[in-house]
Write an enzyme that holds these catalytic residues in place. Structure first.
Site, PDB file in Angstrom:
ATOM      1  N   ARG A  37       4.361  25.502  -4.133  1.00  0.00           N
ATOM      2  CA  ARG A  37       5.280  24.705  -4.950  1.00  0.00           C
ATOM      3  C   ARG A  37       6.045  25.553  -5.974  1.00  0.00           C
ATOM      4  O   ARG A  37       7.107  25.163  -6.432  1.00  0.00           O
ATOM      5  CB  ARG A  37       4.522  23.592  -5.674  1.00  0.00           C
ATOM      6  CG  ARG A  37       4.074  22.531  -4.714  1.00  0.00           C
ATOM      7  CD  ARG A  37       3.571  21.311  -5.416  1.00  0.00           C
ATOM      8  NE  ARG A  37       3.460  20.232  -4.450  1.00  0.00           N
ATOM      9  CZ  ARG A  37       2.938  19.052  -4.697  1.00  0.00           C
ATOM     10  NH1 ARG A  37       2.467  18.785  -5.900  1.00  0.00           N
ATOM     11  NH2 ARG A  37       2.885  18.139  -3.767  1.00  0.00           N
ATOM     12  N   LYS A 202      -5.234   5.962   5.183  1.00  0.00           N
ATOM     13  CA  LYS A 202      -5.099   4.516   5.035  1.00  0.00           C
ATOM     14  C   LYS A 202      -3.860   3.949   5.690  1.00  0.00           C
ATOM     15  O   LYS A 202      -2.749   4.396   5.415  1.00  0.00           O
ATOM     16  CB  LYS A 202      -5.053   4.166   3.557  1.00  0.00           C
ATOM     17  CG  LYS A 202      -6.384   4.286   2.862  1.00  0.00           C
ATOM     18  CD  LYS A 202      -6.175   3.703   1.534  1.00  0.00           C
ATOM     19  CE  LYS A 202      -7.320   3.531   0.631  1.00  0.00           C
ATOM     20  NZ  LYS A 202      -6.731   3.370  -0.718  1.00  0.00           N
ATOM     21  N   GLY A 360       1.464  15.303   1.228  1.00  0.00           N
ATOM     22  CA  GLY A 360       0.731  16.353   0.528  1.00  0.00           C
ATOM     23  C   GLY A 360      -0.374  16.957   1.377  1.00  0.00           C
ATOM     24  O   GLY A 360      -0.462  18.183   1.530  1.00  0.00           O
ATOM     25  N   GLY A 384       4.653  11.291  -1.465  1.00  0.00           N
ATOM     26  CA  GLY A 384       5.112   9.940  -1.753  1.00  0.00           C
ATOM     27  C   GLY A 384       6.626   9.835  -1.720  1.00  0.00           C
ATOM     28  O   GLY A 384       7.187   8.872  -1.180  1.00  0.00           O
TER      29      GLY A 384
HETATM   30  P1  ADP Z   1      -0.771  12.780   3.394  1.00  0.00           P
HETATM   31  O1  ADP Z   1      -1.197  13.244   2.033  1.00  0.00           O
HETATM   32  O2  ADP Z   1      -0.293  13.894   4.257  1.00  0.00           O
HETATM   33  O3  ADP Z   1       0.199  11.615   3.330  1.00  0.00           O
HETATM   34  P2  ADP Z   1      -3.062  11.061   3.630  1.00  0.00           P
HETATM   35  O4  ADP Z   1      -3.315  11.211   2.173  1.00  0.00           O
HETATM   36  O5  ADP Z   1      -2.602   9.753   4.133  1.00  0.00           O
HETATM   37  O6  ADP Z   1      -2.081  12.207   4.149  1.00  0.00           O
HETATM   38  O7  ADP Z   1      -4.427  11.367   4.419  1.00  0.00           O
HETATM   39  C1  ADP Z   1      -5.080  12.596   4.356  1.00  0.00           C
HETATM   40  C2  ADP Z   1      -6.566  12.424   4.480  1.00  0.00           C
HETATM   41  O8  ADP Z   1      -6.906  11.632   5.613  1.00  0.00           O
HETATM   42  C3  ADP Z   1      -7.279  13.730   4.663  1.00  0.00           C
HETATM   43  O9  ADP Z   1      -8.028  14.015   3.502  1.00  0.00           O
HETATM   44  C4  ADP Z   1      -8.165  13.512   5.890  1.00  0.00           C
HETATM   45  O10 ADP Z   1      -9.476  14.017   5.735  1.00  0.00           O
HETATM   46  C5  ADP Z   1      -8.188  12.009   6.001  1.00  0.00           C
HETATM   47  N1  ADP Z   1      -8.503  11.560   7.370  1.00  0.00           N
HETATM   48  C6  ADP Z   1      -7.850  11.829   8.499  1.00  0.00           C
HETATM   49  N2  ADP Z   1      -8.481  11.308   9.560  1.00  0.00           N
HETATM   50  C7  ADP Z   1      -9.585  10.683   9.092  1.00  0.00           C
HETATM   51  C8  ADP Z   1     -10.665   9.962   9.689  1.00  0.00           C
HETATM   52  N3  ADP Z   1     -10.712   9.787  11.002  1.00  0.00           N
HETATM   53  N4  ADP Z   1     -11.630   9.477   8.884  1.00  0.00           N
HETATM   54  C9  ADP Z   1     -11.553   9.666   7.555  1.00  0.00           C
HETATM   55  N5  ADP Z   1     -10.589  10.328   6.921  1.00  0.00           N
HETATM   56  C10 ADP Z   1      -9.607  10.841   7.679  1.00  0.00           C
END
Ligand code: ADP
Ligand code: MG
Length: 409
Positions: A37, A202, A360, A384
Site C-alpha cells: 500500500r 460471507k 483485501g 470494500g
Molecule cells: P476479501 O477480503 O478478499 O473480500 P473475504 O473477507 O470475503 O475476502 O474472505 C476472506 C476469508 O474467507 C479468508 O480469511 C478465508 O480464510 C475465508 N474463507 C474462505 N473459504 C472459507 C471456508 N471454506 N471456510 C471458512 N472460511 C473461508
C-alpha cells in the site's frame, strides 16, 4: 462528470499539498509485513515533489482508541515511505495543532512529511458531520490543495476524504485514477465472455455485488465459505461448514434470477472436508452430494474446493476475456487448504483480456501464494471500495472529485 485528475499544467511549485493515502498496512509487533500500500502511492508522491510541492502525507492506521494508542503510530509507515521514496519523510508527531502547522510551514519545495495516524483525532471518522467539518477546516486553512490517492477509503465519508476535498482544490492521484479507469471497464464495457469469481467467508457481504453483477456477467463462479449457503439452497447437506441460514432464501432468488438472465453459475462439484478448523486437520475430498459421508460425518467442515472443482473453475476462467475475482476459494491461510485459491489465481494469470483481483484478503492471498502483482491486469487496493464501485454506488470520496457512476442503461 469525470474525475478531476493531476494534469501537467497544474502549478504546484511551492504549494502545500495534503496527500490522503491508504497506508493502512498490516503490522506484526510494529513491523510492516506487506508494504504494497505504500508502494502504491509513491508515483503520486514523487510527481508532486518533483513539481516543487511540499507534501503532507496523511493516512489512517488500524482502529486506534485515541492518541495514546502508541502501537498504532504512523512512525513505521513514515520510515518505510522514506526508504522506498529514497528521500527523508519525517513523521510529524500529531494530526493538527501549532507544532504540526509550523512543521508543515517549515517545509521547502519538494519536501514531504507524514502526519500521525489520522484516527488519533476521533473527528476524522465521526458520524457527526459538523465534527468532521471542523477538523477539515483546520487542515484547509493550512494547505493549498488536496490530492486523494487512497482508493481503499473513497467509499467512506471521513474528514480527510470527503470534507477537506470540498474546501480546497482537489485532485485524484494516479492510483485512484487507475482504479477508477479499470473498474469502469468492468461496469460499462467488459469484453466478453465476462466471468466473475466470488469466494470469501460471507455470502451476506456479497449480496449487493451479486445483485448488481448478474445482469452484466456471462458466468458467475462461486467458491469459498460462501458457497455452502448456495449448496444448502440447492438442498445439499454441508456439515459444519460456514452457513448463513437466514440467507438461503435470497440465494435461491438469485439462482432463479441468474437462470432467467441466462447467466451460467459454476459451482464446485467436490469439497475438501476437514475434521476441524486448523492447519493440520485431517481431511478428505468428497462430492457435493456426500459432504456428510466422510469419516467425520456431519461434524466435518469444508475448507477448500476439491481438485475437480479447481479444474472446472480454471476452465471457466481461462475461456474468458474479462475476469473479476473477489474472495479466496478456501482457507488459504492454511497451506493444506490453499490449493483452490492457488488454482484460481493461476488461471487468472493466463487470461489474455482484463483480469482484476479485488478485496483485501484476495490481494493478500495472491501475494502470500507467491504471485507477482504484474501477473494480473490489476489488483485493486480497495476491498470494500471496489465492491461498492461495482455495485454502482456513488462513493463520497470520488463524488467530491467530480466523478459520477454511469447511469444504468
Ligand atoms: P476479501 O477480503 O478478499 O473480500 P473475504 O473477507 O470475503 O475476502 O474472505 C476472506 C476469508 O474467507 C479468508 O480469511 C478465508 O480464510 C475465508 N474463507 C474462505 N473459504 C472459507 C471456508 N471454506 N471456510 C471458512 N472460511 C473461508
Ligand atoms: Mg476481507
Amino acid at each position: 462528470m469525470a474525475l478531476t485528475t493531476l494534469e501537467e499544467s497544474l502549478d504546484l511549485d511551492g504549494r502545500l499539498v495534503f496527500l490522503r493515502v491508504d497506508a493502512n498496512v498490516p503490522l506484526d509487533n510494529g513491523a510492516i509485513t506487506d508494504g504494497g500500500r505504500i508502494r502504491a502511492f509513491l508515483p503520486t508522491l514523487k510527481w508532486l515533489t518533483e513539481r516543487g510541492a511540499s507534501v503532507v502525507i496523511a493516512s489512517h492506521l488500524g482502529r486506534p482508541q485515541g492518541p495514546e494508542d502508541h502501537h498504532l503510530s504512523a512512525a513505521p509507515v513514515a520510515a518505510r515511505t522514506s526508504e522506498l521514496a529514497g528521500f527523508p519523510v519525517p513523521l510529524i508527531p500529531g494530526v493538527k495543532g501549532d507544532a504540526v502547522w509550523s512543521a508543515m510551514e517549515a517545509m521547502k519545495p519538494g519536501e514531504a512529511v507524514f502526519l500521525e495516524n489520522l484516527r488519533f483525532d476521533p473527528r476524522e471518522t465521526s458520524k457527526d458531520d459538523s465534527a468532521r467539518l471542523e477538523l477539515a477546516m483546520e487542515w484547509a486553512s493550512h494547505v493549498d490543495a488536496c490530492v486523494v490517492d487512497g482508493f481503499g477509503v473513497v467509499h467512506r465519508k471521513q474528514a480527510s476524504v470527503y470534507e477537506l476535498p470540498r474546501m480546497t482544490p482537489s485532485y485524484a492521484g494516479f492510483l485512484v485514477a487507475k482504479e477508477v479507469e479499470v473498474l469502469e471497464q468492468l461496469t460499462s464495457r467488459p469484453e466478453r465472455p465476462y466471468t466473475v469469481v466470488l469466494g470469501g467467508s460471507k455470502v451476506s457481504d456479497k449480496l449487493g455485488v451479486i445483485e448488481a453483477l448478474l445482469p452484466t456477467v456471462d458466468r458467475l463462479v462461486i467458491g469459498g465459505g460462501m458457497v455452502f449457503t448456495v449448496l444448502a439452497a440447492q438442498g445439499h447437506a454441508v456439515g459444519k461448514s460456514l452457513l448463513e441460514k437466514d440467507h438461503i432464501e435470497i440465494v435461491k432468488g438469485f439462482l432463479d434470477f441468474a437462470s432467467k438472465l441466462g447467466v451460467e453459475i459454476v459451482l464446485p462439484t467436490d469439497i475438501v472436508m476437514a475434521h476441524s478448523f486448523s492447519p493440520d486437520a485431517p481431511h478428505v475430498t468428497l462430492p457435493i452430494d456426500q459432504l456428510e459421508h466422510g469419516p467425520q460425518g456431519a461434524d466435518a467442515l469444508g475448507l477448500d474446493i476439491g481438485e475437480e472443482s479447481s479444474k472446472a473453475f480454471q476452465e471457466a476462467i481461462e475461456g474468458s476475456h474479462t475476469v473479476f475475482w473477489n474472495g479466496p476459494m478456501g482457507v488459504f491461510e492454511f497451506e493444506a487448504f490453499s490449493k483452490g485459491t492457488r488454482a484460481v489465481a493461476e488461471a487468472l494469470t493466463t487470461v489474455r483480456g482484463l483480469s482484476v483481483v479485488g478485496g483485501g484478503d484476495s490481494a493478500a492471498a495472491v501475494r502470500a501464494l507467491g504471485f507477482e502483482d504484474n501477473q494480473f491486469g490489476h489488483i485493486s487496493t480497495g476491498g470494500g471500495a471496489s465492491l461498492e464501485f461495482l455495485e454502482g454506488k456513488q462513493l463520497p470520496g470520488l463524488e467530491i472529485l467530480g466523478w459520477q457512476p454511469p447511469v444504468a442503461p
